[in-house]
Every structure is written in C-alpha cells, then in structure tokens.
Motif scaffolding. Structure first.
Motif, short mmCIF file in Angstrom:
data_model
loop_
_atom_site.label_atom_id
_atom_site.label_comp_id
_atom_site.label_asym_id
_atom_site.label_seq_id
_atom_site.Cartn_x
_atom_site.Cartn_y
_atom_site.Cartn_z
N SER A 42 12.44 2.40 16.90
CA SER A 42 11.09 2.02 15.83
C SER A 42 11.12 3.29 14.79
O SER A 42 11.20 3.11 13.52
CB SER A 42 10.30 1.37 15.95
OG SER A 42 10.54 0.19 17.21
N ASP A 46 12.19 4.01 10.30
CA ASP A 46 10.50 3.99 9.21
C ASP A 46 11.09 5.62 8.32
O ASP A 46 11.32 6.52 9.18
CB ASP A 46 9.12 4.08 10.09
CG ASP A 46 8.62 4.62 9.15
OD1 ASP A 46 8.13 4.00 7.28
OD2 ASP A 46 7.56 3.20 9.23
N SER A 48 8.92 7.06 6.13
CA SER A 48 8.24 7.53 6.28
C SER A 48 7.74 8.11 7.88
O SER A 48 6.32 9.11 7.71
CB SER A 48 6.52 6.78 5.92
OG SER A 48 6.37 6.34 7.06
N THR A 206 1.59 1.07 4.95
CA THR A 206 3.20 2.00 5.27
C THR A 206 3.15 2.31 7.27
O THR A 206 4.20 1.23 7.92
CB THR A 206 3.19 3.65 5.33
OG1 THR A 206 2.87 3.64 3.81
CG2 THR A 206 4.81 4.42 5.46
N LEU A 210 5.18 -0.74 9.62
CA LEU A 210 6.36 -0.13 10.81
C LEU A 210 5.55 -1.44 11.92
O LEU A 210 6.72 -1.78 12.48
CB LEU A 210 5.55 0.72 11.42
CG LEU A 210 6.67 1.59 12.77
CD1 LEU A 210 8.23 1.46 12.06
CD2 LEU A 210 6.90 3.04 12.79
#
Length: 228
Positions: A42, A46, A48, A206, A210
């Motif tokens: 995970s 992402d 970010s 953001t 996620l």
C-alpha cells in the motif's frame, strides 16, 4: 478519549477499514493492516508518500539506545530501561531491537517512537515473539488510532508459531506511536516502517484516495467502540 479493544476479532484479509473519533480533531479514517506485505504494498503504490524503513542493521550488536535519545529521526522512549541492538530472528539482516533489561515486562512497560515530522503510516514487525494471537500487542498513535498485532511469521518460519505485525495508515497526521503488550511474551522488533507526505501539509484527498484504494482491494468496513 476513544479507544478500541486490542482483542477484537478481525477478518483474515490484508487490511481493515476503521473510522476513529479523535478528541478535538475531525474523525480519522484509518486502515489497519494484518501483515507486513499488504502494508508495504500500500505504501509503495502511493507516490505521494515517502517511506522510510529502520531495521537497525547499520548498528553493532550490543549498541544501547538510551531512553529519550533520538537516532535517525526517531526518538525512543521506554518506561523501563533502554533499547538494545541484538541479533536474532529478523525480517531484514542482521539486527533486532530489544530491551536492555530483563526487568522489562510486556504487559506493564511500553516503548514509544517519536518522529521529527508528522507521519501518516506506521508499521512494525515483531519477528521474535511467541505472542501470535490477534491483539497480543497493539500500537497506539498520539491522536488515538489503535491497531492490534496479527500473526505474521518472519521469512523462513512460515507456519511456525512465531512472529507478529502491527501497522496502520491514517488520513490524519500523527507524531508518535506507542507499542503495548497484552500477552506476557517478550518480543524483538524489526523493520520499523513509517511514511510521511511528500508535502509539508498532507492533502486529505490524496490520503483518502489511498485509503479508498486499499479498502477496495484489501479491507472490510468496521466500527470502532468508543469509551470515555
């Protein structure tokens, strides 16, 4: 104050989706992970987030990290004794983080990890423990998020009665995490993993993106029990 029981029954999937009501803040949306693989997947998916892994492998075995000291941006605070670097069962070669004194009792004492900048995710492996039942340990953030440990054997020990993991991702930044023990089983730690936003102030949309993606692929909705 809000909390959940560390001995909740969780479905056997990679992650669960929880909403926490935190005092003086907006409710935090949180994913609780049941194994290090799902947690790392995970984070890695992402762009970010900036992921950092502290495995203590660059330290000599026998190194003492005094309680209250800061190393590589992490402050270690123990209720009893200091932290010590030792060899043993691990996730990444070659070291584990243990406790410097045999006076440390898992059901009484805790270790808190503080961070120089707010983070959005935290996970830690406990490869050297026989406390493998769900909730034998649990982590708690300074904003009230709680995640229990789950059985998660270290590499090469799959199927054996050893190893656990606790981890979470939140859409609300937090600055410290405390590891508690419920079972009277000593433990060693490895691969403390945390992630922060690439921006100074995380964008809620953001992080929620996620969370939504992870829930669709890994999680189940749960409700948290509140208490005063």
């Amino acid at each position: 104050m809000t909390s959940i029981s560390p001995k909740l029954a969780f479905a056997a999937v990679g992650a669960v989706f929880v909403t926490f009501s935190c005092p003086k803040t907006a409710p935090a949306t949180t994913i609780i992970f049941q194994d290090r693989t799902s947690f790392n997947q995970s984070l890695d998916s992402d762009p970010s987030l900036i992921k950092t892994v502290e495995g203590w492998d660059n330290l000599s075995q026998g190194t003492i990290i005094p309680s209250g000291s800061t190393l590589n941006g992490i402050t270690y605070t123990l209720t009893t004794g200091d932290a010590a670097i030792v060899g043993g069962v691990n996730i990444s070669q070659f070291n584990n983080l243990f406790f410097s004194t045999l006076d440390f009792l898992p059901t009484r004492d805790t270790i808190t990890f503080g961070f120089e900048q707010p983070i959005l995710a935290f996970g830690i492996s406990l490869p050297a423990t026989f406390g493998i039942a769900t909730g034998d340990y649990f982590i708690e953030t300074d904003i009230g998020d709680v995640a229990p440990s789950f059985y998660d054997a270290p590499p090469g020990a799959e199927g054996k009665d050893i190893g656990a993991f606790a981890g979470l991702i939140s859409d609300q930044p937090f600055s410290s995490v405390t590891l508690h023990g419920v079972a009277n089983a000593r433990y060693g730690m490895d691969d403390l993993t945390f992630a922060k936003s690439i921006t100074d102030v995380p964008e809620p949309s953001t992080v929620l993106g996620l969370l939504s993606l992870s829930v669709l692929s890994l999680g189940l909705p749960l409700k948290r029990r509140n208490r005063i």
